[in-house]
Design an enzyme around this catalytic site. Structure first.
Site, PDB file in Angstrom:
ATOM      1  N   HIS A 179       3.033  -2.853  20.760  1.00 28.16           N
ATOM      2  CA  HIS A 179       4.149  -3.113  20.016  1.00 28.16           C
ATOM      3  C   HIS A 179       3.666  -4.386  18.645  1.00 28.16           C
ATOM      4  CE1 HIS A 179       8.126  -4.318  18.719  1.00 28.16           C
ATOM      5  NE2 HIS A 179       8.148  -5.447  18.970  1.00 28.16           N
ATOM      6  N   ARG A 197       7.763  -9.940  27.855  1.00 33.76           N
ATOM      7  CA  ARG A 197       7.599  -8.719  27.709  1.00 33.76           C
ATOM      8  C   ARG A 197       6.213  -8.039  28.553  1.00 33.76           C
ATOM      9  NH1 ARG A 197       8.621  -8.454  21.127  1.00 33.76           N
ATOM     10  NH2 ARG A 197      10.749  -8.211  21.527  1.00 33.76           N
ATOM     11  N   LYS A 240       0.873  -0.939  -0.029  1.00 35.78           N
ATOM     12  CA  LYS A 240       0.008  -0.038  -0.018  1.00 35.78           C
ATOM     13  C   LYS A 240       0.815   1.192   0.210  1.00 35.78           C
ATOM     14  CE  LYS A 240      -1.682   0.783   4.679  1.00 35.78           C
ATOM     15  NZ  LYS A 240      -2.547   0.773   5.996  1.00 35.78           N
ATOM     16  N   HIS A 299       5.272  -3.423  24.368  1.00 38.64           N
ATOM     17  CA  HIS A 299       6.835  -3.585  24.598  1.00 38.64           C
ATOM     18  C   HIS A 299       7.208  -2.533  25.725  1.00 38.64           C
ATOM     19  CE1 HIS A 299      10.951  -3.912  23.893  1.00 38.64           C
ATOM     20  NE2 HIS A 299      10.845  -4.714  23.106  1.00 38.64           N
ATOM     21  N   SER A 316      10.698  -3.931   8.368  1.00 41.10           N
ATOM     22  CA  SER A 316      11.853  -2.893   8.078  1.00 41.10           C
ATOM     23  C   SER A 316      12.280  -2.426   9.267  1.00 41.10           C
ATOM     24  CB  SER A 316      11.705  -1.939   6.798  1.00 41.10           C
ATOM     25  OG  SER A 316      11.598  -2.536   5.879  1.00 41.10           O
ATOM     26  N   LEU A 317      11.599  -2.552  10.423  1.00 43.28           N
ATOM     27  CA  LEU A 317      11.971  -1.760  11.566  1.00 43.28           C
ATOM     28  C   LEU A 317      12.532  -3.060  12.734  1.00 43.28           C
ATOM     29  CD1 LEU A 317       8.753   0.295  12.343  1.00 43.28           C
ATOM     30  CD2 LEU A 317      10.789   1.122  11.371  1.00 43.28           C
ATOM     31  N   ALA A 318      12.376  -4.303  12.161  1.00 52.72           N
ATOM     32  CA  ALA A 318      12.847  -5.064  13.163  1.00 52.72           C
ATOM     33  C   ALA A 318      14.219  -4.899  13.510  1.00 52.72           C
ATOM     34  CB  ALA A 318      12.554  -6.347  12.585  1.00 52.72           C
ATOM     35  N   GLN A 319      14.696  -5.074  14.755  1.00 55.56           N
ATOM     36  CA  GLN A 319      15.996  -4.824  15.162  1.00 55.56           C
ATOM     37  C   GLN A 319      16.913  -6.107  15.623  1.00 55.56           C
ATOM     38  OE1 GLN A 319      15.705  -1.904  18.148  1.00 55.56           O
ATOM     39  NE2 GLN A 319      15.048  -0.280  17.137  1.00 55.56           N
ATOM     40  N   GLY A 320      16.081  -6.621  16.710  1.00 52.46           N
ATOM     41  CA  GLY A 320      16.768  -7.840  17.441  1.00 52.46           C
ATOM     42  C   GLY A 320      17.064  -8.969  16.366  1.00 52.46           C
ATOM     43  N   GLY A 321      16.182  -9.499  15.834  1.00 52.66           N
ATOM     44  CA  GLY A 321      16.617 -10.696  14.997  1.00 52.66           C
ATOM     45  C   GLY A 321      15.745 -11.745  14.907  1.00 52.66           C
ATOM     46  N   ASP A 355      -5.536  -3.731   7.878  1.00 53.13           N
ATOM     47  CA  ASP A 355      -6.395  -3.549   6.825  1.00 53.13           C
ATOM     48  C   ASP A 355      -7.023  -5.142   6.482  1.00 53.13           C
ATOM     49  OD1 ASP A 355      -5.981  -0.888   6.738  1.00 53.13           O
ATOM     50  OD2 ASP A 355      -4.533  -1.287   5.345  1.00 53.13           O
ATOM     51  N   GLU A 362      17.862 -12.685  24.232  1.00 48.78           N
ATOM     52  CA  GLU A 362      16.663 -11.740  24.450  1.00 48.78           C
ATOM     53  C   GLU A 362      15.972 -12.393  25.584  1.00 48.78           C
ATOM     54  OE1 GLU A 362      14.855 -10.817  20.994  1.00 48.78           O
ATOM     55  OE2 GLU A 362      16.407  -9.484  20.332  1.00 48.78           O
ATOM     56  N   ARG A 402       3.939 -13.075  22.977  1.00 49.01           N
ATOM     57  CA  ARG A 402       5.149 -13.337  22.144  1.00 49.01           C
ATOM     58  C   ARG A 402       6.345 -13.153  22.683  1.00 49.01           C
ATOM     59  NH1 ARG A 402       8.486 -10.808  18.263  1.00 49.01           N
ATOM     60  NH2 ARG A 402       7.311  -8.884  18.218  1.00 49.01           N
TER      61      ARG A 402
END
Ligand SMILES: Cc1cc2nc3c(=O)[nH]c(=O)nc-3n(C[C@H](O)[C@H](O)[C@H](O)COP(=O)(O)OP(=O)(O)OC[C@H]3O[C@@H](n4cnc5c(N)ncnc54)[C@H](O)[C@@H]3O)c2cc1C
Length: 482
Positions: free
Chosen positions: A330, A269, A32, A223, A41-46, A202, A111, A365
């Site tokens: 989150h 979390r 979209k 988070h 694209s924002l995922a940091q940790g892995g 959506d 983590e 999660r």
């Protein structure tokens, strides 16, 4: 226009579905916004997976069950844990550059609530790296057509799916035999979220309208540590920072997690978020900090370059200063209910990634299991579709388009109302009275959207979807709170 398969979403789940679909199929991939604007694209940790002899499937399985309060779908969880390593292998073959030591062995981090170091990563920009490599790979596939800035607005189904797609202020009708929803999360129904702007629920809302089973929408993850610098933006301070030894501190700079759970900063979390809220109530101060500054400067900058740079933009040098943090919306554990092959309750409708409910996460999660779920169950969706034959079309499917209906421009006020309702009624804890009030207000918004001749543009449909999702969440939460 007719496609064998339409995949809606270009995050990890949509892209990896495309990678695994047989080349006999003519496939359309929709996004979209820009192809790389999404939560992945924002995922940091892995990504968590069992990748060496120090770890065992049963440990990953058990850690996920503990975090999920044993409410997980055990069959699906077993599939995810056991099949995950082969998908990590496939990502490596595609060229994803997970961090390695000098001998070429994968580096793994720890983590919260993981009993072993099992999270593979690319610095603290893992999602970005995966998206870049998957997109590069897909662009070489002749059978896949990519349509960016194309918004799926409505789904109907007879023998085929009939999709209304908004592009360049026009309505296009596309048809397909199989539809894979990979539309991601719902974060934008909250004022404070770590999610990207595309996360308006959506796919879940449209699947609900179509009559698909939706499950577990009350299961929202908050988070514990998003950057809190007083505005609405909530940049995530990854779990991995606590994994590498950061402490949580209260307004008096005292550690407090041991009061609430013996796993302290590495608790799941939901436990850490609830503990922070309790500490805030006890100290009557919203000042909570995360501190990793005692570690070596070089280590911090090399291990967390993205977090270091981002905090610096706000004037916080994490090698020297404490990071002000606060919980934030989150992730959604619930979604479109699917079986082990990601097939929903509607024939030929698949759901993968965050918009789906596989049940693997249970009530909460475990960190870095989301990208793994996205990989395993999108591949399984593709494998299931690959077993089917292409169909011979009996109807004419020329691309038709018409101008968008409506004559009143909808502003952003209903979106803001929804965000305020959700923030006050269900943020970390459920406020029953506010939730009941909130449902009434949302019903009013839904009625207004129907009864006025608003221009049926992206803003209109996103507002509709956010209203539907918020209502379902509050209803489900009240039902489950009894
Ligand atoms: C800040 C942050 C950090 C995270 N870190 C980690 C981590 O380290 N490890 C981990 O496992 N998980 C992590 N997560 C969670 C994980 O990143 C997401 O759950 C996962 O990436 C979701 O992938 P997805 O493919 O389902 O959705 P997304 O990546 O969000 O993609 C959704 C796609 O759907 C498209 N779309 C949506 N609606 C429409 C529509 N109507 N029409 C057309 N297209 C549409 C969007 O354009 C987008 O391309 C993190 C999440 C966030 C927000």
């Amino acid at each position: 226009m007719f496609y064998d398969v339409v995949v809606v979403g270009s995050g990890i789940a949509g892209l990896y579905t495309c990678i695994n679909l047989d080349e006999k199929f003519k496939v359309l991939l929709l996004s979209k916004d820009k192809l790389d604007l999404n939560n992945t694209s924002l995922a940091q940790g892995g990504i968590a997976s069992v990748l060496d002899e120090n770890d065992r499937f049963k440990y990953h399985f058990e850690d996920t069950l503990i975090a999920g309060n044993y409410k997980n779908n055990k069959k699906h969880l077993e599939i995810m844990v056991k099949e995950g390593p082969k998908d990590i292998e496939k990502l490596l073959n595609i060229g994803v550059d997970f961090d390695k030591d000098n001998e070429g062995n994968l580096l793994k981090t720890l983590e919260g609530a993981h009993s072993k170091r099992r999270i593979v990563h690319h610095k603290d920009k893992t999602g970005r790296e995966i998206i870049d490599k998957l997109i590069k790979n897909i662009k070489n596939k002749k059978n896949i057509e990519i349509l960016e800035n194309a918004f799926l607005a409505n789904i109907k189904k007879d023998e085929l799916f009939k999709l209304t797609i908004l592009k360049d202020n026009k309505n296009y009708i596309y048809r397909c035999n199989y539809l894979v929803l990979a539309t991601g999360g719902i974060g934008k129904i909250y004022k404070y979220t770590t999610n990207s702007s595309i996360s308006t629920g959506d796919g879940i809302a449209m699947a609900h309208i179509l009559g698909a089973n939706i499950k577990g929408l009350n299961l929202i993850q908050f988070h514990p540590t998003a950057l809190n610098i007083g505005n609405n933006e909530r940049f995530l301070i990854s779990e991995a920072v606590r994994g590498e030894g950061a402490f949580l501190l209260n307004n008096k700079f005292e550690r407090f997690m041991s009061k609430y759970d013996k796993r302290e900063e590495l608790s799941p979390r939901d436990v850490v978020s609830k503990s922070i809220i309790k500490e805030i109530n006890e100290t009557k101060s919203e000042n909570i900090y995360l501190d990793i500054s005692y570690k070596d400067d070089g280590f911090i900058k090399n291990r967390f370059p993205n977090i270091y740079e981002n905090c610096l933009k706000y004037g916080i040098d994490i090698t020297k200063e404490k990071i002000p943090v606060y919980p934030s919306h989150h992730y959604l554990m619930g979604g479109i209910d699917v079986d082990k092959n990601s097939q929903s309750s509607i024939d030929k409708l698949y759901a993968v990634g965050e918009c789906s409910h596989t049940g693997v996460h249970g009530n909460n999660r475990l960190a870095s299991n989301s990208l793994l779920e996205g990989l395993v169950f999108s591949r399984r969706a593709a494998e299931d579709i690959n077993k089917k034959d292409k169909i011979e079309l009996k109807i004419n499917c020329e691309t038709k388009y018409r101008n968008i209906d409506g004559n009143i421009e909808l502003d952003n006020n209903y979106k803001k109302d929804i965000q305020n309702i959700m923030q006050s009624s269900y943020f970390v804890n459920l406020n029953k009275n506010k939730a009941k009030e909130g449902i009434k207000k949302i019903n009013y918004i839904i009625k207004e959207l129907k009864n006025n001749n608003y221009i049926k543009n992206v803003n209109y449909y996103e507002t509709r979807n956010m209203a539907i999702i918020s209502k379902l969440i509050l209803e489900e939460s009240l039902k489950n709170d009894k």
